[in-house]
Write an enzyme that holds these catalytic residues in place. Sequence first.
Site, PDB file in Angstrom:
ATOM      1  CG  HIS A 100     101.003  24.057  40.243  1.00 52.29           C
ATOM      2  ND1 HIS A 100     101.278  23.095  39.291  1.00 52.29           N
ATOM      3  CD2 HIS A 100     100.746  25.197  39.542  1.00 52.29           C
ATOM      4  CE1 HIS A 100     101.186  23.616  38.093  1.00 52.29           C
ATOM      5  NE2 HIS A 100     100.876  24.900  38.206  1.00 52.29           N
TER       6      HIS A 100
ATOM      7  CB  CYS B 232     102.587  27.890  37.521  1.00 49.84           C
ATOM      8  SG  CYS B 232     100.959  28.679  37.635  1.00 49.84           S
TER       9      CYS B 232
END
Length: 488
Positions: A144, A152
């Site tokens: 992202h 992430c």
Amino acid sequence: MASVALLTASVLLTGCDTDQISLATNAKANQPVPPKLLAAMVEKDMDLQSPILVRLFKQEAELEVWKQTRSGQFALLKTYPICRWSGDLGPKVREGDRQAPEGFYSINPGQMNPQSAYYLSFNTGFPNAFDKALGRSGSQLMVHGDCSSRGCYAMTDEQIAEIYSLGRESFFGGQKAFQLQAYPFKMTPVNMAKHRNNPNMAFWKMIKEGYDHFEVTRQEPKVDFCEKKYVFDATRAPDAKRDPVFDASAKCPAYVIPEEVASAVREKQAKDEAEYAKLVAKGTPVARMNTGIDGGMNKIFAAKIPEGSTGLSEGAEGNTLQMLAMAKAPGTIPGHVNPPKPNLEQAAAAPQEQEPVVAVAAPATTRVATAQPAEKSGGFFSGLARKMGMGTADTTASAPPAAAATPAAPAKPAIAVTKPAPQPQAPKSVVAVKPPEPAKPDTRLAATRPTLKPSVSDGAAETSSAQFAGAAPVVPANSFDSRFSAVK
């Protein structure tokens, strides 16, 4: 009727459900592929809507987008520096461990999130069947924007806008899912030698098999799982009547790997192993275990942040990092970015690797001073005190005072056995360990998240609205709006 036909064709083509189609009207998710990338596709004989493949490398802090050429093989389109990833080198094991996953994953249109709180994102698909077979847990592991990571792979908003647009167009071209390959580092003999003592090496050798398949074929490897392991490019055995059925927790069925692929992989692996053996034989240093450091970031971003650090990624030293500070960053770095740094609480909680203090005794007339845990060891002032006959030191032994008529003999320090750096052998600890100084509060963390940007930054992405409009003559680009007008 035409609208209905277009909608039906689009659904069959992309595999999206109606919810995903309605989300496609989001302006951020509908940004066109930048003209510079379109020009690169033309140069490399790629179609705008041909399939893509993504590779991630933690140590190098890089994300690669590969795209299929008209020859049918994949070629590297663009490499993006990763702004932030969290955890350590190694796979994700459980929910909350802050680990970014490693392995092979499949990204379908339903995993694309145009309404992400982190500008845009797509779900990695962790856990896959292999992870589940081992009982590994975790959810919402994403690639992202926003340059902020808790397990992430975080890019800048401008970067994820480009990557998202490339994935979107590949789905429009008929690709049902694109493959995501996540590695601790590029699986070269040098890196394998440096990390040869890492406890994750068995897992890394297993996923290196898939890395090698892609390297020699430049085709997306077919991935299956059985007996709690990865299997790549498996096909039906010559005498089998049907394709093999794989279950990650069950025994492997009969299968074969096409000989042209298997022989090319064997040849590559033989070369890699020979090079690896040479590197180990000549004493290639083992990579230091950095327990407590949370993830890493590419040096181009670390150079832009006050007191920035690359953490577990490959860093730059001295003038190199200063020179990178003059380079243009590939996107906007938010003010709340927290660069990698040692986690003092985790390091303090970790088991101590040091052995008890060891001192080599002097002659029988010599006494050994007791260590004072609350005091600092050695140093200028302790040496001065010894010369003046004041007190004792933590790491030295002192002799009884001589007669007044006799000149004072210099004190004979004990020989402290120290260990200059961690080695694979059983470590020997230093005589006294200086306690870490309290961590300074990080004043760079913002209290609130800045407002998400509505579109790609013109400067960082090197594009403009005028340039986007001019992309059509190179390779025609379509939008979610035009393709799914029946939904509106």
